[in-house]
Design a protein around this motif. Structure first.
Motif, PDB file in Angstrom:
ATOM      1  N   LEU A  92      -9.631  44.120 110.982  1.00 13.66           N
ATOM      2  CA  LEU A  92      -9.664  44.026 109.520  1.00 13.66           C
ATOM      3  C   LEU A  92      -8.937  42.788 108.978  1.00 13.66           C
ATOM      4  O   LEU A  92      -8.951  42.555 107.767  1.00 13.66           O
ATOM      5  CB  LEU A  92      -9.069  45.289 108.895  1.00 13.66           C
ATOM      6  CG  LEU A  92      -9.847  46.578 109.149  1.00 13.66           C
ATOM      7  CD1 LEU A  92      -9.120  47.771 108.556  1.00 13.66           C
ATOM      8  CD2 LEU A  92     -11.271  46.489 108.605  1.00 13.66           C
ATOM      9  N   ALA A  93      -8.315  42.009 109.847  1.00 13.79           N
ATOM     10  CA  ALA A  93      -7.541  40.845 109.407  1.00 13.79           C
ATOM     11  C   ALA A  93      -8.323  39.912 108.474  1.00 13.79           C
ATOM     12  O   ALA A  93      -7.779  39.460 107.466  1.00 13.79           O
ATOM     13  CB  ALA A  93      -6.992  40.080 110.605  1.00 13.79           C
ATOM     14  N   ALA A 102      -4.902  51.343 104.451  1.00 15.34           N
ATOM     15  CA  ALA A 102      -5.661  51.747 105.633  1.00 15.34           C
ATOM     16  C   ALA A 102      -4.846  52.807 106.354  1.00 15.34           C
ATOM     17  O   ALA A 102      -3.661  52.597 106.626  1.00 15.34           O
ATOM     18  CB  ALA A 102      -5.929  50.549 106.531  1.00 15.34           C
ATOM     19  N   VAL A 103      -5.467  53.954 106.635  1.00 18.66           N
ATOM     20  CA  VAL A 103      -4.763  55.063 107.277  1.00 18.66           C
ATOM     21  C   VAL A 103      -5.599  55.585 108.438  1.00 18.66           C
ATOM     22  O   VAL A 103      -6.770  55.922 108.266  1.00 18.66           O
ATOM     23  CB  VAL A 103      -4.508  56.222 106.276  1.00 18.66           C
ATOM     24  CG1 VAL A 103      -3.817  57.387 106.970  1.00 18.66           C
ATOM     25  CG2 VAL A 103      -3.717  55.741 105.082  1.00 18.66           C
ATOM     26  N   ILE A 104      -4.991  55.637 109.615  1.00 25.77           N
ATOM     27  CA  ILE A 104      -5.628  56.284 110.763  1.00 25.77           C
ATOM     28  C   ILE A 104      -5.250  57.759 110.675  1.00 25.77           C
ATOM     29  O   ILE A 104      -4.079  58.101 110.539  1.00 25.77           O
ATOM     30  CB  ILE A 104      -5.133  55.667 112.083  1.00 25.77           C
ATOM     31  CG1 ILE A 104      -5.527  54.192 112.148  1.00 25.77           C
ATOM     32  CG2 ILE A 104      -5.676  56.446 113.283  1.00 25.77           C
ATOM     33  CD1 ILE A 104      -4.881  53.429 113.283  1.00 25.77           C
ATOM     34  N   VAL A 124      -8.811  52.306 101.448  1.00 31.16           N
ATOM     35  CA  VAL A 124      -8.877  52.126  99.999  1.00 31.16           C
ATOM     36  C   VAL A 124      -8.987  50.620  99.823  1.00 31.16           C
ATOM     37  O   VAL A 124      -8.094  49.873 100.233  1.00 31.16           O
ATOM     38  CB  VAL A 124      -7.612  52.677  99.293  1.00 31.16           C
ATOM     39  CG1 VAL A 124      -7.688  52.418  97.807  1.00 31.16           C
ATOM     40  CG2 VAL A 124      -7.435  54.163  99.594  1.00 31.16           C
ATOM     41  N   VAL A 125     -10.113  50.189  99.246  1.00 30.53           N
ATOM     42  CA  VAL A 125     -10.395  48.754  99.185  1.00 30.53           C
ATOM     43  C   VAL A 125     -10.433  48.253  97.756  1.00 30.53           C
ATOM     44  O   VAL A 125     -10.694  49.013  96.816  1.00 30.53           O
ATOM     45  CB  VAL A 125     -11.728  48.429  99.887  1.00 30.53           C
ATOM     46  CG1 VAL A 125     -11.663  48.776 101.351  1.00 30.53           C
ATOM     47  CG2 VAL A 125     -12.887  49.141  99.227  1.00 30.53           C
ATOM     48  N   ASP A 126     -10.180  46.977  97.605  1.00 31.97           N
ATOM     49  CA  ASP A 126     -10.239  46.334  96.301  1.00 31.97           C
ATOM     50  C   ASP A 126     -11.678  45.943  95.993  1.00 31.97           C
ATOM     51  O   ASP A 126     -12.245  46.369  95.009  1.00 31.97           O
ATOM     52  CB  ASP A 126      -9.308  45.118  96.290  1.00 31.97           C
ATOM     53  CG  ASP A 126      -9.037  44.613  94.902  1.00 31.97           C
ATOM     54  OD1 ASP A 126      -9.306  45.360  93.943  1.00 31.97           O
ATOM     55  OD2 ASP A 126      -8.549  43.482  94.768  1.00 31.97           O
ATOM     56  N   ASP A 127     -12.284  45.154  96.862  1.00 32.54           N
ATOM     57  CA  ASP A 127     -13.653  44.755  96.579  1.00 32.54           C
ATOM     58  C   ASP A 127     -14.571  44.518  97.776  1.00 32.54           C
ATOM     59  O   ASP A 127     -15.722  44.198  97.577  1.00 32.54           O
ATOM     60  CB  ASP A 127     -13.668  43.507  95.693  1.00 32.54           C
ATOM     61  CG  ASP A 127     -13.259  42.248  96.442  1.00 32.54           C
ATOM     62  OD1 ASP A 127     -12.764  42.368  97.560  1.00 32.54           O
ATOM     63  OD2 ASP A 127     -13.444  41.152  95.905  1.00 32.54           O
ATOM     64  N   PRO A 128     -14.138  44.635  99.023  1.00 38.58           N
ATOM     65  CA  PRO A 128     -15.136  44.400 100.071  1.00 38.58           C
ATOM     66  C   PRO A 128     -16.205  45.492 100.038  1.00 38.58           C
ATOM     67  O   PRO A 128     -15.917  46.638  99.719  1.00 38.58           O
ATOM     68  CB  PRO A 128     -14.347  44.435 101.369  1.00 38.58           C
ATOM     69  CG  PRO A 128     -13.042  45.044 101.052  1.00 38.58           C
ATOM     70  CD  PRO A 128     -12.844  44.935  99.574  1.00 38.58           C
ATOM     71  N   THR A 129     -17.414  45.084 100.378  1.00 38.07           N
ATOM     72  CA  THR A 129     -18.510  46.043 100.421  1.00 38.07           C
ATOM     73  C   THR A 129     -18.418  46.863 101.715  1.00 38.07           C
ATOM     74  O   THR A 129     -17.730  46.471 102.663  1.00 38.07           O
ATOM     75  CB  THR A 129     -19.871  45.328 100.392  1.00 38.07           C
ATOM     76  OG1 THR A 129     -19.986  44.544 101.595  1.00 38.07           O
ATOM     77  CG2 THR A 129     -20.015  44.447  99.165  1.00 38.07           C
TER      78      THR A 129
END
Length: 180
Positions: A92-93, A102-104, A124-129
């Motif tokens: 995810l870098a 990001a939670v495992i 929980v993302v800001d804007d990546p699709t």
């Protein structure tokens, strides 16, 4: 806050990730990509704590996870979880600046995973699709496997009759100039 220092994580990952394998100090240093002094200090600490077995063989020190340690299974699970975390962080870098959290979770986080368990990841993302996230997490494509070849052997004296016969081969028979 980290539970283990970076060198400790690497050494534990090497030894508890493959508990049946014995490694020399040189191998651990090379695989951990860490300095020899820090690796040797960690090996002494882990050995003194009873987490690692050490033995000498032909002048070499060999180390492996101590399967008789009362915390052996817990450390194995922890090492596996740390490995998954590092794998997810690395994948995810490229989009990390757009990930809020990001939670495992699931069996990996509860240390109840089996060999067939998959990993569960909450993002929980800001804007990546969703496509960007999937692309980042997808392992790189491997080249296709070459087809399996079924070989049949003949002695040279038998090949002449095969070349003349030619039927049942699925194609024209191999002529002498086509041999390889």
């Amino acid at each position: 806050m980290r539970l283990f220092a970076a060198t400790q994580q690497r050494v534990l990952a090497l030894l508890y990730g493959q508990p049946e394998r014995e490694l020399t100090v040189s191998e651990i240093i090379a695989l951990a990509s860490t300095g020899s002094g820090s690796v040797q200090r960690e090996l002494r600490k882990l050995s003194t704590a009873g987490l690692v077995e050490a033995r000498r063989d032909r002048g070499r020190s060999l180390y492996r996870a101590n399967k008789l340690s009362p915390v052996f299974e817990e450390l194995r699970c922890l090492v596996k979880t740390m490995a998954i975390r590092h794998q997810v962080e690395g994948a995810l870098a490229p989009i990390a600046d757009r990930i809020v959290l990001a939670v495992i979770f699931g069996s990996e986080a509860k240390a109840t995973a089996t060999a067939s368990s998959d990993g569960d990841l909450l993002l929980v993302v800001d804007d990546p699709t969703l496509e960007e996230v999937h692309a980042a997490l997808e392992p790189p494509e491997r080249p296709p496997e070459p087809p399996e070849i079924d070989e049949v052997g003949f002695r040279e004296v038998e090949i002449d009759s095969l070349l003349d016969f030619g039927e049942g081969l699925g194609q024209e028979p191999i002529r002498p100039h086509q041999r390889f």
